[in-house]
Scaffold this active site. Structure first.
Site, PDB file in Angstrom:
ATOM      1  N   GLU A 116      -3.277  -3.200  14.161  1.00  0.00           N
ATOM      2  CA  GLU A 116      -3.670  -2.154  13.066  1.00  0.00           C
ATOM      3  C   GLU A 116      -4.179  -0.907  13.851  1.00  0.00           C
ATOM      4  O   GLU A 116      -4.003   0.183  13.559  1.00  0.00           O
ATOM      5  CB  GLU A 116      -4.636  -2.700  11.920  1.00  0.00           C
ATOM      6  CG  GLU A 116      -4.721  -1.961  10.973  1.00  0.00           C
ATOM      7  CD  GLU A 116      -5.585  -2.701  10.097  1.00  0.00           C
ATOM      8  OE1 GLU A 116      -6.065  -3.972  10.079  1.00  0.00           O
ATOM      9  OE2 GLU A 116      -6.024  -2.349   8.912  1.00  0.00           O
TER      10      GLU A 116
ATOM     11  N   ASP B 236     -10.790   4.527   5.248  1.00  0.00           N
ATOM     12  CA  ASP B 236     -12.034   4.164   4.480  1.00  0.00           C
ATOM     13  C   ASP B 236     -13.272   4.277   4.943  1.00  0.00           C
ATOM     14  O   ASP B 236     -13.995   4.935   4.048  1.00  0.00           O
ATOM     15  CB  ASP B 236     -11.748   2.546   4.399  1.00  0.00           C
ATOM     16  CG  ASP B 236     -10.240   2.228   3.941  1.00  0.00           C
ATOM     17  OD1 ASP B 236      -9.500   3.039   3.889  1.00  0.00           O
ATOM     18  OD2 ASP B 236      -9.971   1.179   3.796  1.00  0.00           O
TER      19      ASP B 236
ATOM     20  N   TRP C 184       0.976  -1.204  -0.024  1.00  0.00           N
ATOM     21  CA  TRP C 184      -0.050  -0.042   0.044  1.00  0.00           C
ATOM     22  C   TRP C 184       0.950   1.321  -0.061  1.00  0.00           C
ATOM     23  O   TRP C 184       1.880   1.367   0.794  1.00  0.00           O
ATOM     24  CB  TRP C 184      -0.762  -0.002   1.405  1.00  0.00           C
ATOM     25  CG  TRP C 184      -2.268  -0.577   0.940  1.00  0.00           C
ATOM     26  CD1 TRP C 184      -3.436   0.066   0.828  1.00  0.00           C
ATOM     27  CD2 TRP C 184      -2.767  -2.046   0.837  1.00  0.00           C
ATOM     28  NE1 TRP C 184      -4.538  -0.828   0.427  1.00  0.00           N
ATOM     29  CE2 TRP C 184      -3.919  -2.104   0.774  1.00  0.00           C
ATOM     30  CE3 TRP C 184      -1.951  -3.124   0.948  1.00  0.00           C
ATOM     31  CZ2 TRP C 184      -4.587  -3.227   0.540  1.00  0.00           C
ATOM     32  CZ3 TRP C 184      -2.836  -4.305   0.833  1.00  0.00           C
ATOM     33  CH2 TRP C 184      -4.115  -4.435   0.512  1.00  0.00           C
ATOM     34  N   SER C 185       0.481   2.196  -0.670  1.00  0.00           N
ATOM     35  CA  SER C 185       1.379   3.290  -1.013  1.00  0.00           C
ATOM     36  C   SER C 185       1.660   4.103   0.095  1.00  0.00           C
ATOM     37  O   SER C 185       3.005   4.287   0.259  1.00  0.00           O
ATOM     38  CB  SER C 185       0.730   4.438  -2.045  1.00  0.00           C
ATOM     39  OG  SER C 185       1.264   5.529  -2.330  1.00  0.00           O
TER      40      SER C 185
ATOM     41  N   TYR D  16      -6.698 -11.438  -1.645  1.00  0.00           N
ATOM     42  CA  TYR D  16      -7.257 -10.342  -1.322  1.00  0.00           C
ATOM     43  C   TYR D  16      -8.253  -9.969  -2.096  1.00  0.00           C
ATOM     44  O   TYR D  16      -8.259  -9.956  -3.451  1.00  0.00           O
ATOM     45  CB  TYR D  16      -5.758  -9.022  -1.351  1.00  0.00           C
ATOM     46  CG  TYR D  16      -6.366  -7.819  -0.950  1.00  0.00           C
ATOM     47  CD1 TYR D  16      -6.628  -7.258   0.275  1.00  0.00           C
ATOM     48  CD2 TYR D  16      -6.730  -6.848  -2.121  1.00  0.00           C
ATOM     49  CE1 TYR D  16      -7.047  -6.143   0.659  1.00  0.00           C
ATOM     50  CE2 TYR D  16      -7.145  -5.579  -1.904  1.00  0.00           C
ATOM     51  CZ  TYR D  16      -7.356  -5.194  -0.403  1.00  0.00           C
ATOM     52  OH  TYR D  16      -7.651  -3.925  -0.049  1.00  0.00           O
TER      53      TYR D  16
ATOM     54  N   GLY E 176      -7.348   7.052   2.865  1.00  0.00           N
ATOM     55  CA  GLY E 176      -6.824   5.768   3.930  1.00  0.00           C
ATOM     56  C   GLY E 176      -7.806   5.721   5.064  1.00  0.00           C
ATOM     57  O   GLY E 176      -7.518   4.864   5.900  1.00  0.00           O
TER      58      GLY E 176
ATOM     59  N   ARG F 281     -14.770  -4.653  10.907  1.00  0.00           N
ATOM     60  CA  ARG F 281     -14.196  -4.234   9.556  1.00  0.00           C
ATOM     61  C   ARG F 281     -15.561  -3.700   9.154  1.00  0.00           C
ATOM     62  O   ARG F 281     -16.365  -3.628   9.550  1.00  0.00           O
ATOM     63  CB  ARG F 281     -13.898  -5.669   8.800  1.00  0.00           C
ATOM     64  CG  ARG F 281     -12.768  -6.310   9.158  1.00  0.00           C
ATOM     65  CD  ARG F 281     -11.428  -5.632   8.370  1.00  0.00           C
ATOM     66  NE  ARG F 281     -11.637  -5.534   7.037  1.00  0.00           N
ATOM     67  CZ  ARG F 281     -10.765  -4.748   6.561  1.00  0.00           C
ATOM     68  NH1 ARG F 281      -9.559  -4.347   7.058  1.00  0.00           N
ATOM     69  NH2 ARG F 281     -10.775  -4.616   5.255  1.00  0.00           N
TER      70      ARG F 281
ATOM     71  N   ASP G 240       1.374   3.213   3.293  1.00  0.00           N
ATOM     72  CA  ASP G 240       1.998   2.370   4.462  1.00  0.00           C
ATOM     73  C   ASP G 240       3.374   2.131   4.021  1.00  0.00           C
ATOM     74  O   ASP G 240       4.279   2.360   4.911  1.00  0.00           O
ATOM     75  CB  ASP G 240       1.509   0.855   4.276  1.00  0.00           C
ATOM     76  CG  ASP G 240      -0.080   0.788   4.654  1.00  0.00           C
ATOM     77  OD1 ASP G 240      -0.997   1.526   4.020  1.00  0.00           O
ATOM     78  OD2 ASP G 240      -0.534  -0.004   5.679  1.00  0.00           O
TER      79      ASP G 240
ATOM     80  N   TYR H 140     -12.886  -0.282  13.221  1.00  0.00           N
ATOM     81  CA  TYR H 140     -11.966   0.165  12.021  1.00  0.00           C
ATOM     82  C   TYR H 140     -11.803   1.841  12.184  1.00  0.00           C
ATOM     83  O   TYR H 140     -11.393   2.294  13.281  1.00  0.00           O
ATOM     84  CB  TYR H 140     -12.600  -0.179  10.744  1.00  0.00           C
ATOM     85  CG  TYR H 140     -11.695  -0.329   9.613  1.00  0.00           C
ATOM     86  CD1 TYR H 140     -10.429  -0.779   9.737  1.00  0.00           C
ATOM     87  CD2 TYR H 140     -12.155   0.066   8.322  1.00  0.00           C
ATOM     88  CE1 TYR H 140      -9.741  -1.075   8.408  1.00  0.00           C
ATOM     89  CE2 TYR H 140     -11.372  -0.239   7.117  1.00  0.00           C
ATOM     90  CZ  TYR H 140     -10.033  -0.702   7.333  1.00  0.00           C
ATOM     91  OH  TYR H 140      -9.472  -0.922   5.991  1.00  0.00           O
ATOM     92  N   TRP H 141     -12.155   2.627  11.328  1.00  0.00           N
ATOM     93  CA  TRP H 141     -11.945   4.135  11.223  1.00  0.00           C
ATOM     94  C   TRP H 141     -13.035   4.799  11.984  1.00  0.00           C
ATOM     95  O   TRP H 141     -13.325   5.939  11.684  1.00  0.00           O
ATOM     96  CB  TRP H 141     -11.677   4.651   9.849  1.00  0.00           C
ATOM     97  CG  TRP H 141     -10.200   4.243   9.434  1.00  0.00           C
ATOM     98  CD1 TRP H 141     -10.005   3.031   8.443  1.00  0.00           C
ATOM     99  CD2 TRP H 141      -8.884   4.905   9.622  1.00  0.00           C
ATOM    100  NE1 TRP H 141      -8.650   3.079   8.260  1.00  0.00           N
ATOM    101  CE2 TRP H 141      -7.922   4.100   9.010  1.00  0.00           C
ATOM    102  CE3 TRP H 141      -8.552   5.932  10.518  1.00  0.00           C
ATOM    103  CZ2 TRP H 141      -6.714   4.466   8.915  1.00  0.00           C
ATOM    104  CZ3 TRP H 141      -7.237   6.247  10.511  1.00  0.00           C
ATOM    105  CH2 TRP H 141      -6.287   5.548   9.650  1.00  0.00           C
TER     106      TRP H 141
HETATM  107  C1  2M8 Z   1      -7.035   0.141   4.738  1.00  0.00           C
HETATM  108  O1  2M8 Z   1      -7.366  -0.081   3.525  1.00  0.00           O
HETATM  109  C2  2M8 Z   1      -7.618  -1.063   2.414  1.00  0.00           C
HETATM  110  C3  2M8 Z   1      -8.238  -0.732   1.346  1.00  0.00           C
HETATM  111  O2  2M8 Z   1      -7.120   0.312   0.812  1.00  0.00           O
HETATM  112  C4  2M8 Z   1      -8.796  -2.137   3.099  1.00  0.00           C
HETATM  113  O3  2M8 Z   1      -9.402  -1.923   4.011  1.00  0.00           O
HETATM  114  O4  2M8 Z   1      -8.595  -3.347   2.414  1.00  0.00           O
HETATM  115  C5  2M8 Z   1      -6.812   1.394   5.199  1.00  0.00           C
HETATM  116  O5  2M8 Z   1      -6.648   1.555   6.716  1.00  0.00           O
HETATM  117  C6  2M8 Z   1      -5.749   2.224   4.573  1.00  0.00           C
HETATM  118  O6  2M8 Z   1      -5.585   3.368   5.190  1.00  0.00           O
HETATM  119  C7  2M8 Z   1      -4.343   1.168   4.478  1.00  0.00           C
HETATM  120  O7  2M8 Z   1      -3.570   1.858   3.688  1.00  0.00           O
HETATM  121  C8  2M8 Z   1      -4.434  -0.187   4.290  1.00  0.00           C
HETATM  122  C9  2M8 Z   1      -3.429  -1.070   4.383  1.00  0.00           C
HETATM  123  O8  2M8 Z   1      -2.884  -0.853   5.668  1.00  0.00           O
HETATM  124  O9  2M8 Z   1      -5.851  -0.964   4.877  1.00  0.00           O
END
Ligand code: 2M8
Length: 414
Positions: free
Chosen positions: A387, A153, A13-14, A60, A151, A186, A16, A343-344
């Protein structure tokens, strides 16, 4: 490449990877630079850095096939990537990587300097793309077309944007994430249907920047992305000073100023917090989240920064009496929208603690930076590298052994 997590996120991931390279630099600058070979190797002809570079690992969802970016003319041949971006923290991470390498001296310092010279023009293209493609009206605010670009989500800040999306034909959702994380931690299937719907809208216009705004249901002026761009543009300007590119340094300082102005213009005078902008509805949104503290990322107005700092460290956020550690949850525990495990939508994110601490240091706020570092390290002392964490209990949630959480500990300890 370092994957974002061993099972849940088996690709690069960019943002990350940008963060992770800072942690790796403490161990080996040469190894840290390897991450960037993949990040920059996936840069689109437009300048965009895609949010995922796929490894050869099918487990994935949504994988490369679902993204459909094989039709995107700007994607480099032979590179499997998604077709959206993530917050532009890259330049600020590279500046930090270079500082770490220089402090090591000798070969590490030489490698870091050579890498910086190579990275500066690539970062310049990335930032120029963001201004050109995502600030079409030239107001400084970075527009996103998917919650994944932020980021954060499924943050409640995006609920008003997602609520209006009707998915006419729901798709099968092979939720591989639920094999590795509990469903209660999630996003829901309903949310995923909307995520996939937005990807399909981008596929319909072949991921062309000029055509996306007309077809996409999600158009958010993202204040946190904008603040990240401002902080990174300042970092890139400082690096351009060092490589002797005065024109680029001036361009990036102007970009930073423009972005900061937009962040400060979004501040709600009543709450003191920054707000996103809903382009379809034509107004700011008023959901309070950690993104509301974006002025602490980019600075620019002492009074606004002081007010946000007081709120963030106060009893509704870091200083909440129910908080296990004095760290900011993604949503205030007092907010009815807060779901402390989801999550977020509530949990504390170690990488956010690191980013806010880093930006506080940049702005000379050593007290905030060391408070976040101390509490952040106490939280990560469980060595689970969650995480995200339950704010009240400190329980690690989501993926364990999450790379960017480990990076925060590594950087804080060295
Ligand atoms: C989460 O996002 C991904 C999709 O891009 C996912 O849920 O599958 C987010 O927390 C994102 O900010 C983070 O870069 C990624 C990988 O840690 O996971």
């Amino acid at each position: 490449m370092v994957t974002a997590a061993p099972h849940l996120y088996p690709h690069q991931w960019s943002w990350d990877a940008a963060f992770v390279s800072v942690g790796l630099a403490h161990l080996s600058v040469a190894r840290a630079i390897v991450e960037w070979d993949t990040i920059f190797g996936a840069q689109w002809a437009t300048g965009m850095l895609p949010h995922i570079v796929f490894a050869d690992e099918p487990d994935y969802f949504p994988g490369f096939g679902v993204w459909g970016t094989e039709i995107a003319a700007a994607r480099p041949d032979g590179v499997e990537s998604s077709g959206i971006c993530q917050p532009p923290v890259h330049a600020l991470c590279i500046e930090q990587l270079v500082a770490i390498g220089r402090a090591q001296g000798g070969e590490a310092a030489e490698r870091a300097d050579a890498f910086m010279a190579d990275a500066v023009p690539r970062l310049a293209r990335w930032h120029a793309w963001m201004s050109r493609a995502r600030d079409r009206e030239g107001i400084g605010l970075v527009e996103i077309h998917h919650g994944w670009e932020s980021g954060m989500d499924n943050s409640p800040r995006f609920d008003p944007f997602y609520e209006r999306i009707e998915v006419a034909t729901p798709k099968a959702l092979p939720r591989t994430d639920l094999k590795y994380a509990d469903a209660s931690e999630r996003p829901s299937d309903r949310e995923y249907q909307r995520y996939i719907h937005l990807i399909d809208q981008m596929i319909a216009v072949e991921f062309e920047d000029d055509r996306i705004p007309a077809v996409i249901d999600f158009r958010c002026g993202d204040v946190f992305m904008t603040a990240s761009l401002a902080a990174s543009a300042e970092a890139l300007a400082r690096m351009a000073d060092e490589t002797g590119d005065a024109d680029l340094a001036a361009t990036e300082r102007a970009r930073a100023e423009h972005a900061r102005t937009a962040v400060l213009a979004s501040v709600d005078p009543t709450t003191g917090l920054c707000r996103d902008y809903d382009y379809h509805a034509g107004h700011h949104t008023d959901v309070a989240s950690i993104a509301g503290f974006s002025a602490l990322i980019c600075g620019g107005d002492d009074a606004v920064v002081a007010r946000q700092r007081a709120i963030l460290t106060g009893p509704q956020w870091m200083g909440h009496p129910d908080n296990r550690y004095p760290l900011p949850p993604s949503i205030s525990l007092d907010d009815p929208a807060c779901r402390p495990r989801e999550y977020w939508r509530g949990p504390v994110w170690p990488i956010m603690n690191w980013l806010f601490a880093h930006c506080a240091l940049q702005q000379g706020d050593t007290a905030l930076a060391s408070g976040l570092r101390e509490a952040g390290l106490a939280q990560l002392a469980d060595e689970e590298f969650g995480e995200y964490y339950e704010p009240r209990t400190g329980e690690p949630l989501g993926s364990h052994q999450q790379s960017w959480s480990a990076m925060a500990a590594l950087d804080w300890l060295t």
